[in-house]
Design a protein around this motif. Structure first.
Motif, PDB file in Angstrom:
ATOM      1  N   ILE A  49     -43.432 -29.965  52.219  1.00  0.00           N
ATOM      2  CA  ILE A  49     -43.940 -31.314  51.963  1.00  0.00           C
ATOM      3  C   ILE A  49     -45.325 -31.214  51.326  1.00  0.00           C
ATOM      4  O   ILE A  49     -46.206 -30.533  51.847  1.00  0.00           O
ATOM      5  CB  ILE A  49     -44.042 -32.145  53.256  1.00  0.00           C
ATOM      6  CG1 ILE A  49     -42.680 -32.277  53.934  1.00  0.00           C
ATOM      7  CG2 ILE A  49     -44.621 -33.533  52.956  1.00  0.00           C
ATOM      8  CD1 ILE A  49     -42.739 -32.963  55.277  1.00  0.00           C
ATOM      9  N   SER A  50     -45.491 -31.889  50.198  1.00  0.00           N
ATOM     10  CA  SER A  50     -46.795 -32.017  49.546  1.00  0.00           C
ATOM     11  C   SER A  50     -47.126 -33.497  49.430  1.00  0.00           C
ATOM     12  O   SER A  50     -46.232 -34.318  49.184  1.00  0.00           O
ATOM     13  CB  SER A  50     -46.782 -31.381  48.151  1.00  0.00           C
ATOM     14  OG  SER A  50     -46.475 -30.008  48.209  1.00  0.00           O
ATOM     15  N   VAL A  51     -48.365 -33.841  49.629  1.00  0.00           N
ATOM     16  CA  VAL A  51     -48.814 -35.229  49.513  1.00  0.00           C
ATOM     17  C   VAL A  51     -49.732 -35.364  48.310  1.00  0.00           C
ATOM     18  O   VAL A  51     -50.702 -34.608  48.174  1.00  0.00           O
ATOM     19  CB  VAL A  51     -49.545 -35.699  50.794  1.00  0.00           C
ATOM     20  CG1 VAL A  51     -50.180 -37.074  50.572  1.00  0.00           C
ATOM     21  CG2 VAL A  51     -48.581 -35.753  51.963  1.00  0.00           C
ATOM     22  N   LEU A  80     -48.868 -32.525  60.844  1.00  0.00           N
ATOM     23  CA  LEU A  80     -47.537 -33.083  60.614  1.00  0.00           C
ATOM     24  C   LEU A  80     -46.671 -32.185  59.734  1.00  0.00           C
ATOM     25  O   LEU A  80     -45.512 -32.503  59.463  1.00  0.00           O
ATOM     26  CB  LEU A  80     -47.647 -34.476  59.978  1.00  0.00           C
ATOM     27  CG  LEU A  80     -48.123 -35.599  60.901  1.00  0.00           C
ATOM     28  CD1 LEU A  80     -48.441 -36.854  60.090  1.00  0.00           C
ATOM     29  CD2 LEU A  80     -47.077 -35.907  61.967  1.00  0.00           C
ATOM     30  N   GLY A  81     -47.238 -31.076  59.268  1.00  0.00           N
ATOM     31  CA  GLY A  81     -46.456 -30.114  58.506  1.00  0.00           C
ATOM     32  C   GLY A  81     -46.648 -30.152  57.003  1.00  0.00           C
ATOM     33  O   GLY A  81     -45.929 -29.470  56.267  1.00  0.00           O
ATOM     34  N   VAL A  82     -47.614 -30.927  56.514  1.00  0.00           N
ATOM     35  CA  VAL A  82     -47.893 -30.967  55.071  1.00  0.00           C
ATOM     36  C   VAL A  82     -48.520 -29.637  54.647  1.00  0.00           C
ATOM     37  O   VAL A  82     -49.427 -29.130  55.309  1.00  0.00           O
ATOM     38  CB  VAL A  82     -48.839 -32.140  54.733  1.00  0.00           C
ATOM     39  CG1 VAL A  82     -49.264 -32.091  53.271  1.00  0.00           C
ATOM     40  CG2 VAL A  82     -48.159 -33.468  55.047  1.00  0.00           C
ATOM     41  N   GLU A  83     -48.033 -29.066  53.554  1.00  0.00           N
ATOM     42  CA  GLU A  83     -48.538 -27.771  53.097  1.00  0.00           C
ATOM     43  C   GLU A  83     -49.507 -27.873  51.930  1.00  0.00           C
ATOM     44  O   GLU A  83     -50.310 -26.967  51.707  1.00  0.00           O
ATOM     45  CB  GLU A  83     -47.366 -26.862  52.703  1.00  0.00           C
ATOM     46  CG  GLU A  83     -46.503 -26.452  53.882  1.00  0.00           C
ATOM     47  CD  GLU A  83     -45.503 -25.371  53.511  1.00  0.00           C
ATOM     48  OE1 GLU A  83     -45.825 -24.518  52.657  1.00  0.00           O
ATOM     49  OE2 GLU A  83     -44.384 -25.397  54.062  1.00  0.00           O
ATOM     50  N   ASN A  84     -49.416 -28.957  51.151  1.00  0.00           N
ATOM     51  CA  ASN A  84     -50.323 -29.137  50.016  1.00  0.00           C
ATOM     52  C   ASN A  84     -50.779 -30.584  49.956  1.00  0.00           C
ATOM     53  O   ASN A  84     -49.978 -31.506  50.146  1.00  0.00           O
ATOM     54  CB  ASN A  84     -49.638 -28.794  48.685  1.00  0.00           C
ATOM     55  CG  ASN A  84     -49.291 -27.326  48.575  1.00  0.00           C
ATOM     56  OD1 ASN A  84     -50.160 -26.459  48.602  1.00  0.00           O
ATOM     57  ND2 ASN A  84     -47.996 -27.039  48.443  1.00  0.00           N
ATOM     58  N   ILE A  85     -52.063 -30.788  49.663  1.00  0.00           N
ATOM     59  CA  ILE A  85     -52.616 -32.128  49.450  1.00  0.00           C
ATOM     60  C   ILE A  85     -53.306 -32.134  48.098  1.00  0.00           C
ATOM     61  O   ILE A  85     -54.164 -31.284  47.828  1.00  0.00           O
ATOM     62  CB  ILE A  85     -53.612 -32.513  50.564  1.00  0.00           C
ATOM     63  CG1 ILE A  85     -52.902 -32.527  51.926  1.00  0.00           C
ATOM     64  CG2 ILE A  85     -54.237 -33.884  50.277  1.00  0.00           C
ATOM     65  CD1 ILE A  85     -53.847 -32.705  53.103  1.00  0.00           C
ATOM     66  N   PHE A  86     -52.928 -33.081  47.242  1.00  0.00           N
ATOM     67  CA  PHE A  86     -53.516 -33.193  45.911  1.00  0.00           C
ATOM     68  C   PHE A  86     -54.184 -34.554  45.763  1.00  0.00           C
ATOM     69  O   PHE A  86     -53.601 -35.581  46.131  1.00  0.00           O
ATOM     70  CB  PHE A  86     -52.452 -33.023  44.825  1.00  0.00           C
ATOM     71  CG  PHE A  86     -51.736 -31.702  44.875  1.00  0.00           C
ATOM     72  CD1 PHE A  86     -52.338 -30.556  44.373  1.00  0.00           C
ATOM     73  CD2 PHE A  86     -50.469 -31.599  45.429  1.00  0.00           C
ATOM     74  CE1 PHE A  86     -51.697 -29.327  44.429  1.00  0.00           C
ATOM     75  CE2 PHE A  86     -49.808 -30.386  45.485  1.00  0.00           C
ATOM     76  CZ  PHE A  86     -50.433 -29.243  44.979  1.00  0.00           C
ATOM     77  N   THR A  87     -55.377 -34.556  45.226  1.00  0.00           N
ATOM     78  CA  THR A  87     -56.101 -35.801  44.988  1.00  0.00           C
ATOM     79  C   THR A  87     -56.860 -35.676  43.670  1.00  0.00           C
ATOM     80  O   THR A  87     -56.777 -34.638  43.003  1.00  0.00           O
ATOM     81  CB  THR A  87     -57.053 -36.106  46.164  1.00  0.00           C
ATOM     82  OG1 THR A  87     -57.608 -37.417  46.006  1.00  0.00           O
ATOM     83  CG2 THR A  87     -58.194 -35.082  46.228  1.00  0.00           C
ATOM     84  N   PHE A  88     -57.588 -36.722  43.311  1.00  0.00           N
ATOM     85  CA  PHE A  88     -58.348 -36.718  42.066  1.00  0.00           C
ATOM     86  C   PHE A  88     -59.801 -37.101  42.334  1.00  0.00           C
ATOM     87  O   PHE A  88     -60.071 -38.059  43.063  1.00  0.00           O
ATOM     88  CB  PHE A  88     -57.746 -37.702  41.049  1.00  0.00           C
ATOM     89  CG  PHE A  88     -56.506 -37.182  40.372  1.00  0.00           C
ATOM     90  CD1 PHE A  88     -56.580 -36.623  39.100  1.00  0.00           C
ATOM     91  CD2 PHE A  88     -55.279 -37.238  40.999  1.00  0.00           C
ATOM     92  CE1 PHE A  88     -55.445 -36.133  38.474  1.00  0.00           C
ATOM     93  CE2 PHE A  88     -54.134 -36.757  40.381  1.00  0.00           C
ATOM     94  CZ  PHE A  88     -54.220 -36.202  39.114  1.00  0.00           C
ATOM     95  N   ASP A  89     -60.693 -36.345  41.729  1.00  0.00           N
ATOM     96  CA  ASP A  89     -62.132 -36.636  41.798  1.00  0.00           C
ATOM     97  C   ASP A  89     -62.582 -36.973  43.211  1.00  0.00           C
ATOM     98  O   ASP A  89     -63.174 -38.030  43.462  1.00  0.00           O
ATOM     99  CB  ASP A  89     -62.490 -37.774  40.840  1.00  0.00           C
ATOM    100  CG  ASP A  89     -62.518 -37.302  39.396  1.00  0.00           C
ATOM    101  OD1 ASP A  89     -63.153 -36.292  39.113  1.00  0.00           O
ATOM    102  OD2 ASP A  89     -61.878 -37.953  38.550  1.00  0.00           O
TER     103      ASP A  89
END
Length: 385
Positions: free
Chosen positions: A129-131, A162-171
């Motif tokens: 899971i990636s968010v 909760l098991g998320v492996e990657n989190i991507f955001t901007f600035d």
């Protein structure tokens, strides 16, 4: 079709869960991803692509709300073994729901809770899971200055648990917040290339020349961003710093007494003000007014998120008076239709970049070229030059 070795092995069949808050952007991302995969398949000329080509990779899902305000997440198709990407815009205040007969707007807290609901609905059946949270939840409360909450760090830790492996955001307002989750992936991408491309292609009178254009940072916190813009464009940089009244707190902040400018002369030059976001817009308005008093020519503003929490009446006024010529902002968060229709607004589409990000992460390719677009910007400027 020629036989060839397997060149593309996905981590799992890709699936995108698009929240209502991100519906328009999610549809564009999905379209770009489908087109990209079909193009890659034709280029590879391989029958061993190991991925079923689709017209859409969006997972059928929904958030159901009860009349007392409670909710639940539902998945209407299997996600077992898939590489799931959850896309949500926590800043979308246009989404509404009914509670006890009263219509309420969803807050960032509500949107973040929906992200967790959908992860709960997945129930460990996805392979990964990636968010993708274009505007980082509680990103403005990213460090502790006194005895106060540290909401962003707590939220990131919740996603990790909760098991998320990657989190991507901007600035991200402060990238060091990733120190709260050192064992999972956290990346803050930038919209610099897309904004510069949009500026150069739409503003014919704009000349990227050191003698004619100056980059301005509205405060010390945005200085790194301004220096980057100035470096890739080959321009000088100036800085405004805020003198605040630390004896008062208004709307959670110390009020600004005055903006002080440091840098080269702005007289006769176009000016580009760069920042991560516009909240109420007061700082940008004050700075633009002072730059005009210093005889600046055209004033452009470039941000990733244009919120205008107090409305756009003042922005309309400053445009009509010729103080601000154009505002460039991305579609990474909700943009009201009246923004899009305004003569001073230029929307910068980020959907293709996010589709490329999903594609590369799914195939475990390096995303370094997406994190640093310096070479891409220089090649674009040379081509236009």
């Amino acid at each position: 079709m020629k036989d060839s070795k397997v060149s593309k092995i996905p981590y799992g069949h890709v699936g995108i869960i698009v929240h209502k808050s991100c519906k328009d952007l999610g549809e564009k991302i999905d379209g770009h991803l489908a087109d990209r995969r079909k193009w890659e398949f034709n280029q590879s000329n391989s029958k061993y692509f190991l991925e079923a080509l689709k017209d859409s990779y969006v997972i059928d899902s929904d958030i159901i709300r009860f009349s007392n305000g409670e909710a639940k997440g539902i998945l209407n198709e299997t996600i077992r073994g898939k590489d799931i990407f959850i896309i949500a815009d926590v800043g979308n205040y246009s989404i509404k729901y009914n509670m006890f007969g009263t219509e309420n707007r969803m807050s960032p807290d509500d949107h973040f809770q929906d992200i967790k609901r959908m992860i709960s609905a997945i129930a460990g059946k996805a392979r990964r899971i990636s968010v993708i949270m274009p505007m980082l939840y509680e990103g403005r409360q990213d460090k502790r200055n006194s005895r106060e909450s540290l909401d962003c760090a707590m939220a990131l830790q919740e996603l990790e648990n909760l098991g998320v492996e990657n989190i991507f955001t901007f600035d991200a307002h402060e990238t060091r917040v990733q120190n709260a989750i050192p064992l999972i992936g956290f990346e803050s991408l930038h919209s610099t290339y897309q904004i510069i491309k949009s500026m150069v292609e739409t503003q014919n009178e704009l000349q990227v020349d050191k003698s004619k254009l100056l980059v301005i940072s509205p405060d010390t916190g945005a200085m790194d961003r301004a220096i980057y813009y100035a470096s890739v464009l080959g321009l000088d940089v100036g800085l405004f710093y805020k003198r605040r009244d630390y004896k008062k707190i208004v709307n959670g902040k110390n009020p600004i007494i005055q903006h002080e400018y440091m840098g080269s002369k702005v007289a006769g030059k176009d000016v580009l003000i760069v920042d991560d976001m516009i909240a109420s817009g007061e700082s940008v308005f004050d700075i633009a007014r002072e730059l005009k008093q210093k005889d600046a020519e055209n004033i452009y503003v470039a941000v990733s998120f244009a919120l205008f929490t107090e409305g756009i009446d003042k922005m309309d006024e400053y445009y009509k008076k010729g103080i601000i010529k154009k505002l460039f902002s991305t579609n990474l968060t909700y943009i009201p239709e009246k923004f899009k229709q305004a003569d001073w607004f230029q929307e910068v589409d980020m959907s293709q970049l996010i589709a490329t990000l999903i594609d590369k992460v799914n195939y475990d390719d390096s995303i370094s070229p997406l994190l640093d677009a310096t070479d891409k910007i220089k090649k674009f400027l040379q081509k236009k030059g």
